[in-house]
Write a protein that holds these residues in place. Sequence first.
Motif, PDB file in Angstrom:
ATOM      1  N   PHE A   1       1.811   3.144  -2.597  1.00  0.00           N
ATOM      2  CA  PHE A   1       3.425   2.671  -2.110  1.00  0.00           C
ATOM      3  C   PHE A   1       3.006   1.807  -1.160  1.00  0.00           C
ATOM      4  O   PHE A   1       3.284   1.897   0.155  1.00  0.00           O
ATOM      5  CB  PHE A   1       3.866   3.953  -1.453  1.00  0.00           C
ATOM      6  CG  PHE A   1       3.625   5.173  -2.209  1.00  0.00           C
ATOM      7  CD1 PHE A   1       4.910   5.654  -3.531  1.00  0.00           C
ATOM      8  CD2 PHE A   1       2.900   6.232  -2.116  1.00  0.00           C
ATOM      9  CE1 PHE A   1       5.058   6.795  -4.104  1.00  0.00           C
ATOM     10  CE2 PHE A   1       3.086   7.636  -2.961  1.00  0.00           C
ATOM     11  CZ  PHE A   1       3.917   7.762  -3.719  1.00  0.00           C
ATOM     12  N   PRO A   2       2.628   0.516  -1.417  1.00  0.00           N
ATOM     13  CA  PRO A   2       2.442  -0.435  -0.385  1.00  0.00           C
ATOM     14  C   PRO A   2       3.788  -0.900   0.333  1.00  0.00           C
ATOM     15  O   PRO A   2       4.641  -1.353  -0.311  1.00  0.00           O
ATOM     16  CB  PRO A   2       1.965  -1.740  -1.370  1.00  0.00           C
ATOM     17  CG  PRO A   2       2.316  -1.488  -2.690  1.00  0.00           C
ATOM     18  CD  PRO A   2       2.561   0.025  -2.768  1.00  0.00           C
ATOM     19  N   GLY A   3       3.659  -0.860   1.588  1.00  0.00           N
ATOM     20  CA  GLY A   3       4.714  -1.235   2.431  1.00  0.00           C
ATOM     21  C   GLY A   3       5.919  -0.355   2.192  1.00  0.00           C
ATOM     22  O   GLY A   3       7.075  -0.570   2.995  1.00  0.00           O
ATOM     23  N   GLU A   4       5.562   0.951   1.582  1.00  0.00           N
ATOM     24  CA  GLU A   4       7.215   1.736   1.443  1.00  0.00           C
ATOM     25  C   GLU A   4       6.852   3.172   2.336  1.00  0.00           C
ATOM     26  O   GLU A   4       7.790   3.465   2.539  1.00  0.00           O
ATOM     27  CB  GLU A   4       7.174   2.103  -0.018  1.00  0.00           C
ATOM     28  CG  GLU A   4       7.433   0.867  -0.892  1.00  0.00           C
ATOM     29  CD  GLU A   4       7.587   1.581  -2.165  1.00  0.00           C
ATOM     30  OE1 GLU A   4       7.973   2.557  -2.594  1.00  0.00           O
ATOM     31  OE2 GLU A   4       6.957   0.594  -3.180  1.00  0.00           O
ATOM     32  N   LEU A   5       5.824   3.301   2.751  1.00  0.00           N
ATOM     33  CA  LEU A   5       5.346   4.657   3.701  1.00  0.00           C
ATOM     34  C   LEU A   5       6.198   4.500   4.851  1.00  0.00           C
ATOM     35  O   LEU A   5       6.395   3.489   5.689  1.00  0.00           O
ATOM     36  CB  LEU A   5       4.123   4.871   3.929  1.00  0.00           C
ATOM     37  CG  LEU A   5       3.266   5.270   2.731  1.00  0.00           C
ATOM     38  CD1 LEU A   5       1.788   5.648   3.137  1.00  0.00           C
ATOM     39  CD2 LEU A   5       3.705   6.430   1.904  1.00  0.00           C
TER      40      LEU A   5
ATOM     41  N   PHE B   1      -3.034   6.251  11.125  1.00  0.00           N
ATOM     42  CA  PHE B   1      -3.857   7.358  10.606  1.00  0.00           C
ATOM     43  C   PHE B   1      -3.905   7.420   9.070  1.00  0.00           C
ATOM     44  O   PHE B   1      -5.103   7.457   8.317  1.00  0.00           O
ATOM     45  CB  PHE B   1      -3.860   8.736  11.485  1.00  0.00           C
ATOM     46  CG  PHE B   1      -4.592   9.857  10.771  1.00  0.00           C
ATOM     47  CD1 PHE B   1      -5.980   9.769  10.940  1.00  0.00           C
ATOM     48  CD2 PHE B   1      -4.235  10.696   9.978  1.00  0.00           C
ATOM     49  CE1 PHE B   1      -6.773  11.039  10.597  1.00  0.00           C
ATOM     50  CE2 PHE B   1      -4.725  11.872   9.433  1.00  0.00           C
ATOM     51  CZ  PHE B   1      -6.181  11.798   9.724  1.00  0.00           C
ATOM     52  N   ILE B   2      -2.707   7.815   8.589  1.00  0.00           N
ATOM     53  CA  ILE B   2      -2.410   7.916   7.039  1.00  0.00           C
ATOM     54  C   ILE B   2      -2.995   6.717   6.289  1.00  0.00           C
ATOM     55  O   ILE B   2      -3.694   6.873   5.269  1.00  0.00           O
ATOM     56  CB  ILE B   2      -1.064   8.332   6.890  1.00  0.00           C
ATOM     57  CG1 ILE B   2      -0.554   9.469   7.592  1.00  0.00           C
ATOM     58  CG2 ILE B   2      -0.813   8.303   5.378  1.00  0.00           C
ATOM     59  CD1 ILE B   2      -1.274  10.896   7.012  1.00  0.00           C
TER      60      ILE B   2
ATOM     61  N   ALA C   1      -2.927   6.091  -0.112  1.00  0.00           N
ATOM     62  CA  ALA C   1      -1.329   6.370  -0.177  1.00  0.00           C
ATOM     63  C   ALA C   1      -0.707   4.798  -0.043  1.00  0.00           C
ATOM     64  O   ALA C   1       0.165   4.814  -0.957  1.00  0.00           O
ATOM     65  CB  ALA C   1      -0.812   7.467   0.624  1.00  0.00           C
ATOM     66  N   ASN C   2      -1.260   4.312   0.779  1.00  0.00           N
ATOM     67  CA  ASN C   2      -0.740   2.790   0.972  1.00  0.00           C
ATOM     68  C   ASN C   2      -1.073   2.022  -0.461  1.00  0.00           C
ATOM     69  O   ASN C   2      -0.089   1.130  -0.642  1.00  0.00           O
ATOM     70  CB  ASN C   2      -1.109   2.003   2.183  1.00  0.00           C
ATOM     71  CG  ASN C   2      -0.441   0.950   2.696  1.00  0.00           C
ATOM     72  OD1 ASN C   2       0.969   1.050   2.424  1.00  0.00           O
ATOM     73  ND2 ASN C   2      -1.067  -0.186   3.229  1.00  0.00           N
ATOM     74  N   GLU C   3      -2.032   2.199  -1.056  1.00  0.00           N
ATOM     75  CA  GLU C   3      -2.153   1.479  -2.308  1.00  0.00           C
ATOM     76  C   GLU C   3      -1.249   2.019  -3.374  1.00  0.00           C
ATOM     77  O   GLU C   3      -0.890   1.236  -4.364  1.00  0.00           O
ATOM     78  CB  GLU C   3      -3.538   1.726  -2.880  1.00  0.00           C
ATOM     79  CG  GLU C   3      -4.666   1.251  -1.971  1.00  0.00           C
ATOM     80  CD  GLU C   3      -6.034   1.771  -2.286  1.00  0.00           C
ATOM     81  OE1 GLU C   3      -6.301   2.162  -3.347  1.00  0.00           O
ATOM     82  OE2 GLU C   3      -6.878   1.458  -1.350  1.00  0.00           O
TER      83      GLU C   3
ATOM     84  N   SER D   1       6.199   9.735   4.004  1.00  0.00           N
ATOM     85  CA  SER D   1       7.007   9.822   3.020  1.00  0.00           C
ATOM     86  C   SER D   1       7.323   8.299   2.569  1.00  0.00           C
ATOM     87  O   SER D   1       7.771   7.599   3.253  1.00  0.00           O
ATOM     88  CB  SER D   1       8.193  10.861   2.782  1.00  0.00           C
ATOM     89  OG  SER D   1       8.852  10.557   1.540  1.00  0.00           O
ATOM     90  N   ALA D   2       7.328   8.020   0.836  1.00  0.00           N
ATOM     91  CA  ALA D   2       7.845   6.749   0.708  1.00  0.00           C
ATOM     92  C   ALA D   2       9.332   7.073   0.344  1.00  0.00           C
ATOM     93  O   ALA D   2      10.006   6.087   0.051  1.00  0.00           O
ATOM     94  CB  ALA D   2       7.201   6.662  -0.543  1.00  0.00           C
ATOM     95  N   VAL D   3       9.904   8.194   0.444  1.00  0.00           N
ATOM     96  CA  VAL D   3      11.104   8.375   0.341  1.00  0.00           C
ATOM     97  C   VAL D   3      12.152   8.996   1.456  1.00  0.00           C
ATOM     98  O   VAL D   3      11.356   9.578   2.230  1.00  0.00           O
ATOM     99  CB  VAL D   3      11.719   9.316  -0.988  1.00  0.00           C
ATOM    100  CG1 VAL D   3      11.117   8.845  -2.030  1.00  0.00           C
ATOM    101  CG2 VAL D   3      10.922  10.693  -0.726  1.00  0.00           C
ATOM    102  N   GLU D   4      13.207   8.456   1.592  1.00  0.00           N
ATOM    103  CA  GLU D   4      14.057   8.889   2.651  1.00  0.00           C
ATOM    104  C   GLU D   4      14.499  10.498   2.513  1.00  0.00           C
ATOM    105  O   GLU D   4      14.380  10.673   1.251  1.00  0.00           O
ATOM    106  CB  GLU D   4      15.231   7.990   2.907  1.00  0.00           C
ATOM    107  CG  GLU D   4      15.163   6.625   3.188  1.00  0.00           C
ATOM    108  CD  GLU D   4      15.219   6.370   4.534  1.00  0.00           C
ATOM    109  OE1 GLU D   4      15.434   7.265   5.540  1.00  0.00           O
ATOM    110  OE2 GLU D   4      14.535   5.447   4.916  1.00  0.00           O
ATOM    111  N   PRO D   5      14.671  11.387   3.420  1.00  0.00           N
ATOM    112  CA  PRO D   5      14.877  12.759   3.290  1.00  0.00           C
ATOM    113  C   PRO D   5      16.515  12.906   2.786  1.00  0.00           C
ATOM    114  O   PRO D   5      17.125  11.722   3.311  1.00  0.00           O
ATOM    115  CB  PRO D   5      14.762  13.278   4.708  1.00  0.00           C
ATOM    116  CG  PRO D   5      15.046  12.152   5.549  1.00  0.00           C
ATOM    117  CD  PRO D   5      14.419  11.141   5.051  1.00  0.00           C
TER     118      PRO D   5
END
Length: 98
Positions: A69-73, A58-59, A65-67, A89-93
């Motif tokens: 952070f490609p492949g990072e979400l 859905f996101i 956002a995928n553009e 998120s593109a980052v780990e918590p």
Amino acid sequence: MRRVSINQNGVHFKIHFKSYVAYHVMNESFINFNDDEEYEGGKFSKFCKFSKSNYLDFIFKETYANEMFPGELKHFGLYCSNHVVHIVSAVEPEIEKR
């Protein structure tokens, strides 16, 4: 399924995302487990990381956002006593035991 119990002997955690794309909170009574989703942590874990999910799809469809952070979400699920929180998120918590 194991019931989540809250008492003075429980362990407390602080979960902090430095940034996020989206989050979604649901009443835990209405969640639906989908067989086509893939995740680490087990179906009834309190915190899991999805590698494939309907929410992440859905996101990807509804944001750009995928553009950025490609492949990072990444999609994280937090299963609480009364709520389920989904975070993309593109980052780990950062997780801190208190």
